[in-house]
Enzyme design. Structure first.
Site, PDB file in Angstrom:
ATOM      1  N   LYS A 182      57.679  38.523  34.025  1.00  0.00           N
ATOM      2  CA  LYS A 182      57.880  38.359  35.464  1.00  0.00           C
ATOM      3  C   LYS A 182      56.855  37.329  35.943  1.00  0.00           C
ATOM      4  O   LYS A 182      55.711  37.654  36.234  1.00  0.00           O
ATOM      5  CB  LYS A 182      57.687  39.693  36.189  1.00  0.00           C
ATOM      6  CG  LYS A 182      58.427  39.808  37.540  1.00  0.00           C
ATOM      7  CD  LYS A 182      57.957  38.873  38.627  1.00  0.00           C
ATOM      8  CE  LYS A 182      56.625  39.297  39.209  1.00  0.00           C
ATOM      9  NZ  LYS A 182      56.219  38.339  40.339  1.00  0.00           N
ATOM     10  N   GLU A 257      43.728  41.419  33.368  1.00  0.00           N
ATOM     11  CA  GLU A 257      42.711  40.390  33.578  1.00  0.00           C
ATOM     12  C   GLU A 257      42.725  40.082  35.061  1.00  0.00           C
ATOM     13  O   GLU A 257      43.678  39.512  35.585  1.00  0.00           O
ATOM     14  CB  GLU A 257      43.025  39.147  32.735  1.00  0.00           C
ATOM     15  CG  GLU A 257      41.844  38.196  32.605  1.00  0.00           C
ATOM     16  CD  GLU A 257      41.922  37.047  33.575  1.00  0.00           C
ATOM     17  OE1 GLU A 257      41.299  37.163  34.655  1.00  0.00           O
ATOM     18  OE2 GLU A 257      42.592  36.063  33.264  1.00  0.00           O
ATOM     19  N   CYS A 291      40.182  32.227  37.933  1.00  0.00           N
ATOM     20  CA  CYS A 291      39.528  33.538  38.028  1.00  0.00           C
ATOM     21  C   CYS A 291      38.082  33.491  37.556  1.00  0.00           C
ATOM     22  O   CYS A 291      37.251  34.280  38.025  1.00  0.00           O
ATOM     23  CB  CYS A 291      40.309  34.574  37.220  1.00  0.00           C
ATOM     24  SG  CYS A 291      40.683  34.044  35.535  1.00  0.00           S
ATOM     25  N   GLU A 392      36.447  37.431  46.263  1.00  0.00           N
ATOM     26  CA  GLU A 392      37.055  36.306  45.571  1.00  0.00           C
ATOM     27  C   GLU A 392      37.871  35.484  46.557  1.00  0.00           C
ATOM     28  O   GLU A 392      38.862  35.960  47.115  1.00  0.00           O
ATOM     29  CB  GLU A 392      37.944  36.793  44.425  1.00  0.00           C
ATOM     30  CG  GLU A 392      38.475  35.678  43.563  1.00  0.00           C
ATOM     31  CD  GLU A 392      39.248  36.180  42.356  1.00  0.00           C
ATOM     32  OE1 GLU A 392      39.075  35.617  41.268  1.00  0.00           O
ATOM     33  OE2 GLU A 392      40.025  37.143  42.510  1.00  0.00           O
TER      34      GLU A 392
END
Length: 506
Positions: A182, A257, A291, A392
């Site tokens: 996906k 992750e 990331c 973040e």
């Protein structure tokens, strides 16, 4: 681009192109124009893809051929990807705004080399181990096997769409599984094209299925589907928590992750000129939408002012512009939503008392009024309690923090819910290694950043994830470990042992 020139990308289910009544608009982040459409899948399409994957696995068309045969097909796919590199690079640029330099080297180039690595693993991985013969409590022989799980699901993000999907479906395929992917609904193009290439190269129908669609519908169904035995996900920590929750209903194997707020510690003996460039590369690569970006810069008092002056001067030379121009250093952020998010964080930094040393908004110029552009932004006078230091942002925003001692630097570096990556800049390798041992992160780069080596594991501490991807053990999460125990205490022990070894060798 006119409406008639917009190409539509169907889903790939059971080796077939599958259209949908719902379409996803794929926008070029540099202009915000619709440049393609893709079929949007829902829970029903996920069900069809899982069913196709389950049937392909049971058929043995992929799961029961030899690892060497799987490796041969995977290498063939990688070769064709290399032949069609320019086409894949263009699809990546038009969907997620990467520059041509970055898309060629990182996004697609890494995807090709990493597929080759996983193909090599398929041929060399220890699927069976003969254990030492046991004499207690009875004479016996055990063989430990790693069998494919069956159907594996992969939910991939928008920042490195094909590469990070590859980290999930390639080891799954190498182990003999069938897969449903996906991709993020903003950036499905390269993954859909990869599935087409794979089928052309001999991957059997149903072994790799790709269903773009909204996470709340397609993604949630894939994570909770009872016939899916493994989920791999890269994305935000908040979504990762939800995937872990829904996957728990059938006790799936989960690899996550997730987010990061990576600290970069510059020690007082660092080569300042080199470190300045390294810090900017660590934070500004792909407009900070990585990331592992080094978004918290920790500077010692004695270097702070000079380092910031050089940092700002160097950052002013970053070239923003045409993403297809090899001279462009940095492109836009991926979407209007991400653009608004980054600007809100910049506003919060100003409100909380941080000083804007560079940037802080949209670049000047008519070309930057279209698309989703944000200036390289550097904040000083940042405290680790501020939003811009704790959350973040996923944009080109660097927070600079002072420290008075190495112990304080370590405390600040570890004062985060995240622990994905970090970096240390120093002229003393022994000192840097000692500090690296104490930093709570899955990767610590010393005098470097963003160096992803497919031969070593990648993943995070704390709320940056669960499990690891890449490295020599990358197939482990996509297999089930089985012990086959053969009793040899009877009169036929020699014959039984010979049969067992013969079966293993076959």
């Amino acid at each position: 681009m006119t409406a008639t020139a917009v190409r539509n990308f169907p889903m790939r289910i059971d080796g077939k192109k599958v259209e949908s009544d719902e379409l996803l608009d794929i926008r070029d982040p540099a202009t915000s124009e619709v440049v393609a459409t893709a079929a949007s899948g829902g829970a029903n399409h996920i069900d069809a893809a899982v069913d196709a994957a389950k049937k392909s696995f049971a058929s043995g068309s992929w799961s029961r051929i030899s690892p060497e045969e799987r490796a041969e097909v995977m290498h063939r796919i990688a070769d064709v990807m290399g032949d069609r590199l320019d086409e894949l690079v263009e699809l990546e640029i038009m969907a997620n705004g990467a520059t041509v330099r970055q898309a060629t080297g990182f996004h697609i180039g890494y995807a090709v080399s990493h597929l080759d690595y996983f193909a090599d693993l398929a041929a060399t991985y220890e699927f069976e181990r003969v254990m030492p013969r046991a004499s207690f409590p009875t004479l016996a022989q055990s063989v430990v096997r790693r069998d494919p799980i069956g159907v594996c699901g992969a939910i991939a993000p928008w920042n490195f769409p094909l590469l990070l999907a590859m980290w999930k479906f390639a080891p799954a395929l190498a182990a003999g599984n069938s897969v449903v992917v996906k991709p993020d609904e903003k950036t499905p193009l390269t993954t859909l094209e990869f599935a087409s290439i794979a089928e052309e190269c001999g991957l059997p129908p149903g072994v790799l299925n790709v269903v773009p669609g909204p996470g709340a519908d397609a993604g949630a169904r894939l994570a909770s589907h009872p016939d899916v035995g493994k989920i791999g996900f890269t994305g935000s920590t908040a979504v990762g928590r939800e995937i872990m929750r829904v996957a728990s209903g059938t006790v799936k194997n989960v690899t996550l992750e997730l987010g990061g707020k990576s600290p970069v510690v510059v020690l007082d003996d660092a080569d300042v000129e080199t470190a300045v460039d390294g810090v900017l590369f660590g934070c500004m690569l792909y407009s900070g939408q990585v990331c592992a970006s080094g978004t918290r810069l920790l500077l010692p008092e004695k270097l702070h002012d000079d380092f910031v002056d050089r940092l700002v001067e160097r950052a002013r030379t970053i070239v923003l512009g045409d993403t297809r121009d090899w001279d462009t250093d940095m492109g836009p952020v991926v979407s209007a939503e991400q653009h608004d998010r980054v600007l809100r964080y910049i506003d919060s930094g100003k409100t909380e008392g941080a000083t804007v040393a560079l940037g802080g908004g949209v670049p000047d110029g008519e070309r930057f009024q279209r698309g989703y552009w944000v200036e390289p932004t550097i904040f000083t006078d940042v405290d680790n309690s501020m939003q811009i230091a704790r959350e973040e942002i996923f944009g080109p925003v660097l927070s600079v923090l002072r420290y008075r001692s190495e112990a304080e630097a370590l405390e600040i570096a570890n004062d985060s819910e995240y622990g994905l990556a970090s970096a240390v800049w120093s002229g003393d390798n022994e000192r840097a290694l000692e500090l690296a041992d104490k930093i709570e992160a899955g990767t610590v780069w010393i005098n470097d950043h963003h160096q992803i080596n497919c031969e070593v594991p990648f993943g995070g501490y704390k709320q940056s994830g669960v499990g690891r991807e890449l490295g020599p053990d990358a197939l482990d999460p996509y297999t089930e470990e089985k012990n086959v125990h053969l009793d040899l205490s009877g009169r036929r022990d020699r014959r039984a042992y010979d049969v067992l070894l013969s079966h293993i060798n076959d």
